[in-house]
Design a protein around this motif. Structure first.
Motif, mmCIF file in Angstrom:
data_model
loop_
_atom_site.group_PDB
_atom_site.id
_atom_site.type_symbol
_atom_site.label_atom_id
_atom_site.label_comp_id
_atom_site.label_asym_id
_atom_site.label_seq_id
_atom_site.Cartn_x
_atom_site.Cartn_y
_atom_site.Cartn_z
ATOM 1 N N ASN A 1 -9.054 12.937 10.290
ATOM 2 C CA ASN A 1 -9.580 11.610 10.636
ATOM 3 C C ASN A 1 -9.125 10.568 9.623
ATOM 4 N N ASN A 2 -9.173 10.901 8.344
ATOM 5 C CA ASN A 2 -8.714 9.970 7.308
ATOM 6 C C ASN A 2 -7.208 9.713 7.431
ATOM 7 N N ALA A 3 -6.441 10.766 7.777
ATOM 8 C CA ALA A 3 -5.005 10.581 7.980
ATOM 9 C C ALA A 3 -4.737 9.642 9.161
ATOM 10 N N ALA A 4 -5.544 9.767 10.210
ATOM 11 C CA ALA A 4 -5.381 8.880 11.372
ATOM 12 C C ALA A 4 -5.668 7.430 11.002
ATOM 13 N N VAL A 5 -6.635 7.217 10.115
ATOM 14 C CA VAL A 5 -6.932 5.852 9.666
ATOM 15 C C VAL A 5 -5.730 5.271 8.918
ATOM 16 N N ILE A 6 -5.111 6.066 8.078
ATOM 17 C CA ILE A 6 -3.945 5.596 7.318
ATOM 18 C C ILE A 6 -2.825 5.154 8.267
ATOM 19 N N VAL A 7 -2.564 5.950 9.304
ATOM 20 C CA VAL A 7 -1.518 5.603 10.276
ATOM 21 C C VAL A 7 -1.910 4.376 11.081
ATOM 22 N N ARG A 8 -3.165 4.310 11.515
ATOM 23 C CA ARG A 8 -3.610 3.198 12.362
ATOM 24 C C ARG A 8 -3.551 1.861 11.622
ATOM 25 N N VAL A 9 -3.930 1.850 10.333
ATOM 26 C CA VAL A 9 -3.887 0.603 9.557
ATOM 27 C C VAL A 9 -2.445 0.136 9.408
ATOM 28 N N ALA A 10 -1.511 1.053 9.194
ATOM 29 C CA ALA A 10 -0.096 0.678 9.098
ATOM 30 C C ALA A 10 0.411 0.098 10.417
ATOM 31 N N GLN A 11 -0.017 0.664 11.526
ATOM 32 C CA GLN A 11 0.403 0.161 12.831
ATOM 33 C C GLN A 11 -0.117 -1.256 13.071
ATOM 34 N N LYS A 12 -1.371 -1.511 12.688
ATOM 35 C CA LYS A 12 -1.925 -2.858 12.851
ATOM 36 C C LYS A 12 -1.175 -3.876 12.014
ATOM 37 N N ARG A 13 -0.671 -3.460 10.871
ATOM 38 C CA ARG A 13 0.092 -4.363 10.001
ATOM 39 C C ARG A 13 1.583 -4.364 10.346
ATOM 40 N N LYS A 14 1.928 -3.596 11.407
ATOM 41 C CA LYS A 14 3.322 -3.513 11.863
ATOM 42 C C LYS A 14 4.260 -3.010 10.762
ATOM 43 N N LEU A 15 3.785 -2.039 10.015
ATOM 44 C CA LEU A 15 4.594 -1.424 8.962
ATOM 45 C C LEU A 15 5.339 -0.210 9.527
ATOM 46 N N PRO A 16 6.502 0.125 8.969
ATOM 47 C CA PRO A 16 7.312 1.229 9.507
ATOM 48 C C PRO A 16 6.759 2.603 9.114
ATOM 49 N N ARG A 17 7.375 3.610 9.677
ATOM 50 C CA ARG A 17 6.972 4.990 9.405
ATOM 51 C C ARG A 17 7.105 5.300 7.921
ATOM 52 N N ARG A 18 8.078 4.717 7.241
ATOM 53 C CA ARG A 18 8.283 4.999 5.820
ATOM 54 C C ARG A 18 7.057 4.615 5.007
ATOM 55 N N ALA A 19 6.420 3.502 5.345
ATOM 56 C CA ALA A 19 5.208 3.094 4.637
ATOM 57 C C ALA A 19 4.094 4.104 4.875
ATOM 58 N N MET A 20 4.022 4.632 6.101
ATOM 59 C CA MET A 20 3.006 5.642 6.415
ATOM 60 C C MET A 20 3.229 6.890 5.565
ATOM 61 N N LEU A 21 4.483 7.292 5.385
ATOM 62 C CA LEU A 21 4.790 8.487 4.603
ATOM 63 C C LEU A 21 4.393 8.300 3.135
ATOM 64 N N VAL A 22 4.687 7.135 2.578
ATOM 65 C CA VAL A 22 4.322 6.883 1.179
ATOM 66 C C VAL A 22 2.810 6.955 1.003
ATOM 67 N N ALA A 23 2.056 6.324 1.934
ATOM 68 C CA ALA A 23 0.599 6.331 1.839
ATOM 69 C C ALA A 23 0.042 7.734 2.057
ATOM 70 N N MET A 24 0.618 8.501 2.995
ATOM 71 C CA MET A 24 0.119 9.851 3.263
ATOM 72 C C MET A 24 0.374 10.770 2.072
ATOM 73 N N MET A 25 1.520 10.669 1.434
ATOM 74 C CA MET A 25 1.803 11.452 0.247
ATOM 75 C C MET A 25 0.821 11.121 -0.871
ATOM 76 N N THR A 26 0.465 9.850 -0.988
ATOM 77 C CA THR A 26 -0.478 9.427 -2.026
ATOM 78 C C THR A 26 -1.868 10.004 -1.758
ATOM 79 N N GLY A 27 -2.320 9.941 -0.484
ATOM 80 C CA GLY A 27 -3.636 10.487 -0.136
ATOM 81 C C GLY A 27 -3.711 11.984 -0.365
ATOM 82 N N LEU A 28 -2.613 12.704 -0.043
ATOM 83 C CA LEU A 28 -2.593 14.151 -0.250
ATOM 84 C C LEU A 28 -2.664 14.497 -1.735
#
Length: 257
Positions: free
Chosen positions: A126-153
């Motif tokens: 659920n927390n991972a889905a929030v990270i992806v959804r916030v990036a989508q709302k800000r129209k950020l690319p997949r690369r930004a999602m990967l950086v944030a997901m690596m940080t959360g992990l």
């Protein structure tokens, strides 16, 4: 009557009488004729037949009313001249209003939680889905999602962590706790470093948004390695700790896209 005996008394009495009688008879005959004409007119108006007696006066025969008139008075006219009446078809505007009303009254379906990838709990996914959804709302690319997901992990294993040393954090929704300085939430951001209030940092959507704001402020973040971009935001004491989560982060992000 003897000659020269004077006027004839019978002639004197009867002659005028005969004239008067003749006038009365003529007057009576005229009244009778007028009465018959009036009665005949009334009879013609109602479609009946009036029988007249032999004495010249109206008889007592009943008046027969026209059967067609009676039928019009008793039997109502059939609807639509004998055809079955059909209700008019609803207009396009009424259909649209009915459809709109149905849509308003229908309760929206609740979004289903994402299915966890292997090795993650539902709370972590659920927390991972929030990270992806916030990036989508800000129209950020997949690369930004990967950086944030690596940080959360690396920082919290994608868990929303409270901190016993930070007042009020344990009373807010959380999955576990940690005591690294005053770090809070999925990204272990510190209120003392200006990341936000305790309540804000314990809200995963706010924490992800705060991370992305810092990330996009780095001029060359898109050309940096993913681990380097994460370290540029976090300034961690373990700068090489993010790289080992790159493959896992890609698996989680791709499962959510």
């Amino acid at each position: 009557m003897m000659p020269g005996s004077g006027p004839d008394m019978y002639q004197t009495d009867w002659a005028p009488r005969r004239r008067r009688k003749g006038r009365r008879r003529a007057k009576r005959t005229g009244r009778t004729v007028a009465l018959l004409v009036a009665v005949s007119a009334v009879g013609a108006a109602v479609g009946g037949v009036i029988a007249v007696g032999g004495t010249g006066l109206p008889g007592t025969a009943p008046v027969t009313v026209d059967a067609a008139v009676q039928q019009r008075q008793i039997v109502p006219e059939a609807a639509s001249r004998g055809r079955v009446r059909v209700s008019p078809a609803p207009s396009a505007s009424s259909k649209a209003a009915s459809t709109k009303s149905a849509q308003v009254t229908k309760s929206p379906a609740k979004p289903q939680p994402p299915e966890p990838v292997t090795g993650l709990s539902q709370a972590q996914m659920n927390n991972a889905a929030v990270i992806v959804r916030v990036a989508q709302k800000r129209k950020l690319p997949r690369r930004a999602m990967l950086v944030a997901m690596m940080t959360g992990l690396q920082e919290s294993s994608l868990r929303n962590l409270a901190n016993p040393t930070v007042a009020g954090s344990l009373s807010l929704p959380h999955e576990d706790s940690g005591d690294n300085f005053d770090s809070l939430g999925v990204f272990q951001q510190r209120p003392s470093q200006g990341w936000g209030s305790v309540k804000e940092l314990m809200t995963p959507s706010y924490a992800a948004g705060a991370f992305y704001e810092k990330l996009v402020e780095i001029d060359d973040w898109e050309s940096k390695d993913l681990g380097e971009a994460a370290q540029a935001v976090q300034r961690s004491g373990v700068p090489d700790g993010y790289d080992k989560h790159e493959d896992r982060a890609a698996e989680v992000v791709d499962a959510l896209l």
